[in-house]
Write a protein that holds these residues in place. Sequence first.
Motif, PDB file in Angstrom:
ATOM      1  N   GLN A 165      41.873  91.434  43.094  1.00  0.00           N
ATOM      2  CA  GLN A 165      40.900  90.821  43.972  1.00  0.00           C
ATOM      3  C   GLN A 165      39.503  91.207  43.494  1.00  0.00           C
ATOM      4  N   HIS A 166      38.703  90.230  43.150  1.00  0.00           N
ATOM      5  CA  HIS A 166      37.382  90.498  42.617  1.00  0.00           C
ATOM      6  C   HIS A 166      36.392  90.767  43.737  1.00  0.00           C
ATOM      7  N   ARG A 167      35.500  91.735  43.513  1.00  0.00           N
ATOM      8  CA  ARG A 167      34.448  92.015  44.483  1.00  0.00           C
ATOM      9  C   ARG A 167      33.478  90.843  44.503  1.00  0.00           C
ATOM     10  N   PRO A 168      33.131  90.326  45.693  1.00  0.00           N
ATOM     11  CA  PRO A 168      32.206  89.186  45.759  1.00  0.00           C
ATOM     12  C   PRO A 168      30.855  89.543  45.161  1.00  0.00           C
ATOM     13  N   LYS A 169      30.225  88.572  44.508  1.00  0.00           N
ATOM     14  CA  LYS A 169      28.888  88.780  43.987  1.00  0.00           C
ATOM     15  C   LYS A 169      27.898  88.839  45.144  1.00  0.00           C
ATOM     16  N   LYS A 170      26.841  89.622  44.951  1.00  0.00           N
ATOM     17  CA  LYS A 170      25.874  89.820  46.039  1.00  0.00           C
ATOM     18  C   LYS A 170      25.220  88.512  46.475  1.00  0.00           C
ATOM     19  N   ASN A 171      25.072  87.576  45.550  1.00  0.00           N
ATOM     20  CA  ASN A 171      24.420  86.318  45.934  1.00  0.00           C
ATOM     21  C   ASN A 171      25.343  85.393  46.717  1.00  0.00           C
ATOM     22  N   THR A 172      26.586  85.827  46.935  1.00  0.00           N
ATOM     23  CA  THR A 172      27.511  85.060  47.777  1.00  0.00           C
ATOM     24  C   THR A 172      27.630  85.680  49.163  1.00  0.00           C
ATOM     25  N   LEU A 173      26.848  86.729  49.430  1.00  0.00           N
ATOM     26  CA  LEU A 173      26.941  87.445  50.696  1.00  0.00           C
ATOM     27  C   LEU A 173      25.669  87.267  51.522  1.00  0.00           C
ATOM     28  N   VAL A 174      25.851  87.289  52.846  1.00  0.00           N
ATOM     29  CA  VAL A 174      24.726  87.377  53.778  1.00  0.00           C
ATOM     30  C   VAL A 174      24.829  88.754  54.416  1.00  0.00           C
ATOM     31  N   ILE A 175      23.794  89.571  54.279  1.00  0.00           N
ATOM     32  CA  ILE A 175      23.875  90.990  54.617  1.00  0.00           C
ATOM     33  C   ILE A 175      22.998  91.308  55.816  1.00  0.00           C
ATOM     34  N   GLY A 176      23.605  91.886  56.849  1.00  0.00           N
ATOM     35  CA  GLY A 176      22.854  92.299  58.028  1.00  0.00           C
ATOM     36  C   GLY A 176      23.018  91.345  59.203  1.00  0.00           C
ATOM     37  N   ARG A 177      22.835  91.876  60.404  1.00  0.00           N
ATOM     38  CA  ARG A 177      23.108  91.118  61.630  1.00  0.00           C
ATOM     39  C   ARG A 177      22.193  89.910  61.789  1.00  0.00           C
ATOM     40  N   GLU A 178      20.889  90.110  61.707  1.00  0.00           N
ATOM     41  CA  GLU A 178      19.947  89.002  61.912  1.00  0.00           C
ATOM     42  C   GLU A 178      20.084  87.949  60.816  1.00  0.00           C
ATOM     43  N   ALA A 179      20.364  88.397  59.601  1.00  0.00           N
ATOM     44  CA  ALA A 179      20.535  87.454  58.490  1.00  0.00           C
ATOM     45  C   ALA A 179      21.745  86.555  58.723  1.00  0.00           C
ATOM     46  N   VAL A 180      22.811  87.133  59.255  1.00  0.00           N
ATOM     47  CA  VAL A 180      24.017  86.351  59.547  1.00  0.00           C
ATOM     48  C   VAL A 180      23.743  85.351  60.669  1.00  0.00           C
ATOM     49  N   ILE A 181      23.025  85.786  61.696  1.00  0.00           N
ATOM     50  CA  ILE A 181      22.657  84.885  62.795  1.00  0.00           C
ATOM     51  C   ILE A 181      21.812  83.736  62.272  1.00  0.00           C
ATOM     52  N   ASP A 182      20.798  84.045  61.471  1.00  0.00           N
ATOM     53  CA  ASP A 182      19.915  83.024  60.918  1.00  0.00           C
ATOM     54  C   ASP A 182      20.688  82.031  60.048  1.00  0.00           C
ATOM     55  N   ALA A 183      21.655  82.538  59.287  1.00  0.00           N
ATOM     56  CA  ALA A 183      22.446  81.667  58.413  1.00  0.00           C
ATOM     57  C   ALA A 183      23.227  80.644  59.231  1.00  0.00           C
ATOM     58  N   MET A 184      23.844  81.101  60.316  1.00  0.00           N
ATOM     59  CA  MET A 184      24.621  80.178  61.146  1.00  0.00           C
ATOM     60  C   MET A 184      23.716  79.197  61.876  1.00  0.00           C
ATOM     61  N   LYS A 185      22.570  79.668  62.367  1.00  0.00           N
ATOM     62  CA  LYS A 185      21.647  78.773  63.078  1.00  0.00           C
ATOM     63  C   LYS A 185      21.053  77.709  62.152  1.00  0.00           C
ATOM     64  N   HIS A 210      23.813  97.186  55.475  1.00  0.00           N
ATOM     65  CA  HIS A 210      24.591  96.056  55.988  1.00  0.00           C
ATOM     66  C   HIS A 210      24.651  96.024  57.514  1.00  0.00           C
ATOM     67  N   GLU A 211      24.274  97.115  58.181  1.00  0.00           N
ATOM     68  CA  GLU A 211      24.231  97.185  59.646  1.00  0.00           C
ATOM     69  C   GLU A 211      25.569  96.856  60.303  1.00  0.00           C
ATOM     70  N   GLY A 212      26.645  97.064  59.543  1.00  0.00           N
ATOM     71  CA  GLY A 212      27.975  96.798  60.097  1.00  0.00           C
ATOM     72  C   GLY A 212      28.336  95.329  60.142  1.00  0.00           C
ATOM     73  N   CYS A 213      27.611  94.500  59.396  1.00  0.00           N
ATOM     74  CA  CYS A 213      27.851  93.052  59.452  1.00  0.00           C
ATOM     75  C   CYS A 213      27.554  92.415  58.100  1.00  0.00           C
ATOM     76  N   VAL A 214      28.562  91.774  57.540  1.00  0.00           N
ATOM     77  CA  VAL A 214      28.405  91.064  56.269  1.00  0.00           C
ATOM     78  C   VAL A 214      29.162  89.738  56.379  1.00  0.00           C
ATOM     79  N   ALA A 215      28.554  88.677  55.906  1.00  0.00           N
ATOM     80  CA  ALA A 215      29.215  87.369  55.880  1.00  0.00           C
ATOM     81  C   ALA A 215      29.353  86.896  54.443  1.00  0.00           C
ATOM     82  N   MET A 216      30.391  86.131  54.202  1.00  0.00           N
ATOM     83  CA  MET A 216      30.617  85.562  52.875  1.00  0.00           C
ATOM     84  C   MET A 216      30.262  84.076  52.919  1.00  0.00           C
ATOM     85  N   ILE A 217      29.379  83.646  52.051  1.00  0.00           N
ATOM     86  CA  ILE A 217      28.997  82.240  51.979  1.00  0.00           C
ATOM     87  C   ILE A 217      30.168  81.428  51.443  1.00  0.00           C
ATOM     88  N   SER A 218      30.435  80.327  52.104  1.00  0.00           N
ATOM     89  CA  SER A 218      31.573  79.503  51.708  1.00  0.00           C
ATOM     90  C   SER A 218      31.301  78.761  50.405  1.00  0.00           C
TER      91      SER A 218
END
Length: 254
Positions: free
Chosen positions: A8-28, A77-85
Amino acid sequence: MKNFRQQQHRPKKNTLVIGREAVIDAMKSGKQLERIYLQTTIHGPVIDEIRLLAEQNLVPINKVPVEKLNGFNISNHEGCVAMISKIQYQNLQDIISFIVEKGEVPLFLILDGITDIRNIGAIARSAFCFGVNAIIIPDKGVGALNEDAILTSAGALENIAICRVNSLMKTVDELHLNGIKVFASEMTAAKKVFELNLNEPCAIVMGGEEHGVYQPLLKICDEQFQIPMTSDFDSLNVSVATGIILYEVMKQRY
């Protein structure tokens, strides 16, 4: 002893959304996320907002220990990381309407409880080769359609429509409303796959190898069927079984 498990390959950083507010902003902002990883010990209003937005956007949430998040080799990461689809999910009704307008006979594949990404990749490859219009997956209880799944599919996952839904039960109702029959693969069924009329608009439900198709889902399908075998071996691998079934569809239609 050698380890033959797929790496299993570690995801590249540019495929991740890091932090709580960043994840919220991404979904909004409408960014499509594959899934969200939340540290098991974090709570509060911001986390509640993440959960609500994830539910509205059909994004699965995995509760994980902090070691999992640290394993992404990121900080803050503030306990929250999302993976960009890497997959652009499609609306099921839009796909149905498009197929009907083209004058084609719909063929869908529904995956229920299939978590092994190698199987998902192999299934997608067969689906693309045999003319499946779209693969339907639930937003929970299915393997992530990540880089490893895409690699296993030989790129098929990027070339076939994928519909992510919050309820397979409701999806069967939607298919029925559109005149599409739903057939479920069940190894104890009396009817054989070649006894089905696969020339009509239909969707095929494939269940995970451990538990099969979810029983309530099985009950609302139009018919159940099996692949006949000459031995009493437990069962076929789900990706192999899917390929056999889809070949039967193609044989009947062409």
